[in-house]
Motif scaffolding. Structure first.
Motif, PDB file in Angstrom:
ATOM      1  N   SER A 154      -3.553  -3.508   4.610  1.00 22.77           N
ATOM      2  CA  SER A 154      -3.025  -4.761   5.108  1.00 22.77           C
ATOM      3  C   SER A 154      -1.610  -4.952   4.580  1.00 22.77           C
ATOM      4  N   GLN A 155      -0.711  -5.414   5.467  1.00 22.63           N
ATOM      5  CA  GLN A 155       0.669  -5.693   5.045  1.00 22.63           C
ATOM      6  C   GLN A 155       1.037  -7.127   5.427  1.00 22.63           C
ATOM      7  N   ASN A 156       1.851  -7.749   4.569  1.00 22.21           N
ATOM      8  CA  ASN A 156       2.205  -9.159   4.772  1.00 22.21           C
ATOM      9  C   ASN A 156       3.673  -9.330   5.156  1.00 22.21           C
ATOM     10  N   MET A 157       4.276  -8.284   5.717  1.00 23.19           N
ATOM     11  CA  MET A 157       5.704  -8.332   6.040  1.00 23.19           C
ATOM     12  C   MET A 157       5.970  -8.419   7.538  1.00 23.19           C
ATOM     13  N   ASN A 158       4.919  -8.584   8.330  1.00 21.61           N
ATOM     14  CA  ASN A 158       5.058  -8.661   9.787  1.00 21.61           C
ATOM     15  C   ASN A 158       5.675  -7.390  10.379  1.00 21.61           C
ATOM     16  N   HIS A 159       5.411  -6.262   9.729  1.00 18.70           N
ATOM     17  CA  HIS A 159       5.936  -4.985  10.210  1.00 18.70           C
ATOM     18  C   HIS A 159       5.204  -4.531  11.455  1.00 18.70           C
ATOM     19  N   GLU A 160       5.955  -3.942  12.385  1.00 19.67           N
ATOM     20  CA  GLU A 160       5.339  -3.405  13.598  1.00 19.67           C
ATOM     21  C   GLU A 160       4.735  -2.030  13.354  1.00 19.67           C
ATOM     22  N   TYR A 161       5.419  -1.220  12.575  1.00 20.20           N
ATOM     23  CA  TYR A 161       5.025   0.167  12.387  1.00 20.20           C
ATOM     24  C   TYR A 161       4.147   0.308  11.147  1.00 20.20           C
ATOM     25  N   MET A 162       2.995   0.988  11.307  1.00 23.94           N
ATOM     26  CA  MET A 162       2.134   1.293  10.169  1.00 23.94           C
ATOM     27  C   MET A 162       1.661   2.740  10.288  1.00 23.94           C
ATOM     28  N   SER A 163       1.371   3.351   9.152  1.00 28.04           N
ATOM     29  CA  SER A 163       0.964   4.760   9.190  1.00 28.04           C
ATOM     30  C   SER A 163       0.115   5.108   7.976  1.00 28.04           C
ATOM     31  N   TRP A 164      -0.607   6.185   8.096  1.00 24.75           N
ATOM     32  CA  TRP A 164      -1.451   6.716   7.030  1.00 24.75           C
ATOM     33  C   TRP A 164      -1.025   8.139   6.691  1.00 24.75           C
ATOM     34  N   TYR A 165      -1.043   8.443   5.365  1.00 22.09           N
ATOM     35  CA  TYR A 165      -0.689   9.755   4.867  1.00 22.09           C
ATOM     36  C   TYR A 165      -1.752  10.209   3.874  1.00 22.09           C
ATOM     37  N   ARG A 166      -1.858  11.521   3.752  1.00 19.30           N
ATOM     38  CA  ARG A 166      -2.634  12.063   2.658  1.00 19.30           C
ATOM     39  C   ARG A 166      -1.709  12.932   1.810  1.00 19.30           C
ATOM     40  N   PRO A 225      -6.813  -0.047   9.459  1.00 16.03           N
ATOM     41  CA  PRO A 225      -7.824   0.674   8.692  1.00 16.03           C
ATOM     42  C   PRO A 225      -7.921   2.154   9.064  1.00 16.03           C
ATOM     43  N   LEU A 226      -8.250   2.957   8.081  1.00 17.52           N
ATOM     44  CA  LEU A 226      -8.477   4.397   8.260  1.00 17.52           C
ATOM     45  C   LEU A 226      -9.983   4.640   8.154  1.00 17.52           C
ATOM     46  N   ILE A 227     -10.540   5.280   9.167  1.00 19.58           N
ATOM     47  CA  ILE A 227     -11.984   5.481   9.236  1.00 19.58           C
ATOM     48  C   ILE A 227     -12.303   6.968   9.147  1.00 19.58           C
ATOM     49  N   LEU A 228     -13.211   7.293   8.241  1.00 17.02           N
ATOM     50  CA  LEU A 228     -13.732   8.657   8.154  1.00 17.02           C
ATOM     51  C   LEU A 228     -15.182   8.581   8.603  1.00 17.02           C
ATOM     52  N   GLU A 229     -15.453   9.009   9.830  1.00 21.78           N
ATOM     53  CA  GLU A 229     -16.791   8.860  10.411  1.00 21.78           C
ATOM     54  C   GLU A 229     -17.814   9.721   9.675  1.00 21.78           C
ATOM     55  N   SER A 230     -17.444  10.930   9.327  1.00 22.79           N
ATOM     56  CA  SER A 230     -18.347  11.846   8.638  1.00 22.79           C
ATOM     57  C   SER A 230     -17.532  12.660   7.632  1.00 22.79           C
ATOM     58  N   PRO A 231     -17.260  12.055   6.470  1.00 28.14           N
ATOM     59  CA  PRO A 231     -16.368  12.703   5.498  1.00 28.14           C
ATOM     60  C   PRO A 231     -16.871  14.074   5.054  1.00 28.14           C
ATOM     61  N   SER A 232     -15.921  14.951   4.802  1.00 30.97           N
ATOM     62  CA  SER A 232     -16.255  16.272   4.282  1.00 30.97           C
ATOM     63  C   SER A 232     -15.417  16.523   3.029  1.00 30.97           C
ATOM     64  N   PRO A 233     -15.827  17.471   2.191  1.00 34.46           N
ATOM     65  CA  PRO A 233     -15.112  17.716   0.925  1.00 34.46           C
ATOM     66  C   PRO A 233     -13.617  18.006   1.109  1.00 34.46           C
ATOM     67  N   ASN A 234     -13.217  18.595   2.240  1.00 35.07           N
ATOM     68  CA  ASN A 234     -11.791  18.886   2.420  1.00 35.07           C
ATOM     69  C   ASN A 234     -10.966  17.623   2.720  1.00 35.07           C
ATOM     70  N   GLN A 235     -11.648  16.487   2.784  1.00 39.56           N
ATOM     71  CA  GLN A 235     -10.932  15.221   2.917  1.00 39.56           C
ATOM     72  C   GLN A 235     -10.765  14.524   1.563  1.00 39.56           C
ATOM     73  N   THR A 236     -11.170  15.186   0.517  1.00 42.46           N
ATOM     74  CA  THR A 236     -10.865  14.707  -0.829  1.00 42.46           C
ATOM     75  C   THR A 236      -9.358  14.747  -1.005  1.00 42.46           C
ATOM     76  N   SER A 237      -8.770  13.585  -1.284  1.00 43.70           N
ATOM     77  CA  SER A 237      -7.319  13.510  -1.330  1.00 43.70           C
ATOM     78  C   SER A 237      -6.893  12.131  -1.829  1.00 43.70           C
ATOM     79  N   LEU A 238      -5.576  11.974  -1.969  1.00 43.79           N
ATOM     80  CA  LEU A 238      -4.968  10.682  -2.268  1.00 43.79           C
ATOM     81  C   LEU A 238      -4.352  10.176  -0.965  1.00 43.79           C
ATOM     82  N   TYR A 239      -4.767   8.997  -0.542  1.00 45.24           N
ATOM     83  CA  TYR A 239      -4.340   8.459   0.742  1.00 45.24           C
ATOM     84  C   TYR A 239      -3.392   7.278   0.543  1.00 45.24           C
ATOM     85  N   PHE A 240      -2.351   7.263   1.357  1.00 47.68           N
ATOM     86  CA  PHE A 240      -1.393   6.171   1.321  1.00 47.68           C
ATOM     87  C   PHE A 240      -1.229   5.559   2.694  1.00 47.68           C
ATOM     88  N   CYS A 241      -1.189   4.233   2.709  1.00 47.83           N
ATOM     89  CA  CYS A 241      -0.826   3.480   3.889  1.00 47.83           C
ATOM     90  C   CYS A 241       0.615   3.030   3.719  1.00 47.83           C
TER      91      CYS A 241
END
Lengths: 110, 112
Positions: free
Chosen positions: B24-36, B75-91
């Motif tokens: 969630s962001q409180n800056m009224n930004h249009e662009y949002m993204s997810w990184y690992r 929101p970032l959704i992992l429907e069926s997580p697997s071990p290779n999705q172990t990571s540090l995630y940034f929004c």
């Protein structure tokens, strides 16, 4: 995807020394950015470059957008302990997508 | 205070158990993204969104879903997580697509 080659991978320097790192690509980009990530935190924008040849300073930091638009460098002068962290170059790709370099991990010895 | 807030900050889960990481962001930004972020690989973009109801795949979208029903949430959704999705995630978010991103503090996910 587009590849950014960032070097060096890591640096160990003495407090007070100057630091230089760079990023290159085989593709042309219209925007180059530099971010810093402190341990345990998210990256923070340091400098954004929008024009080829542009040289921009932010305190002890200086960054340049290469004239070929395929590279950029970041210099840190007179390093201090709080400069420790990971530095990332980044490009705005296709105006929507972002690409980051693998990062340069900087360690500053007091 | 302008910020990007992610939850949870830390999560250990098991393979196949659906999970959602909120942003969630409180800056009224249009662009949002997810990184690992993975060692030696830097930050890789998973998905991004130019505005409400507009989402696109980034560099590594496989195994992830996103939604943008409201401007402030992505929101970032992992429907069926697997071990290779172990990571540090940034929004992250920004005004338009300038590349000048504001990052959250990260969510460290471990999938056993």
């Amino acid at each position: 995807g587009q590849q950014l080659n960032q070097s060096p991978q890591s640096m160990f320097i003495q407090e007070g020394e100057d630091v230089s790192m760079n990023c290159t690509s085989s593709s042309i980009f219209n925007t180059w950015l530099w971010y810093k990530q402190d341990p345990g935190e998210g990256p923070v924008l340091l400098i954004a470059l929008y024009k080829a040849g542009e040289l921009t300073s932010n305190g002890r930091l200086t960054a340049q957008f290469g004239i070929t638009r395929k590279d950029s460098f970041l210099n840190i002068s007179a390093s201090i302990p709080s400069d420790v962290g990971i530095y990332f170059c980044a490009v705005s790709y296709n105006n929507n997508d972002m690409r980051f370099g693998a990062g340069t991990r900087l360690t500053v010895k007091p | 205070e302008a910020q990007v807030t992610q939850n949870p900050r830390y999560l250990i889960t098991v393979t196949g158990k659906k999970l959602t990481v909120t942003c969630s962001q409180n800056m009224n930004h249009e662009y949002m993204s997810w990184y690992r972020q993975d060692p030696g690989l830097g930050l890789r973009q998973i998905y991004y969104s130019m505005n409400v109801e507009v989402t696109d795949k980034g560099d590594v979208p496989e195994g992830y879903k996103v939604s943008r029903k409201e401007k402030r949430n992505f929101p970032l959704i992992l429907e069926s997580p697997s071990p290779n999705q172990t990571s540090l995630y940034f929004c992250a978010s920004s005004w338009g697509n300038t590349g000048e991103l504001f990052f959250g503090e990260g969510s460290r996910l471990t999938v056993l």
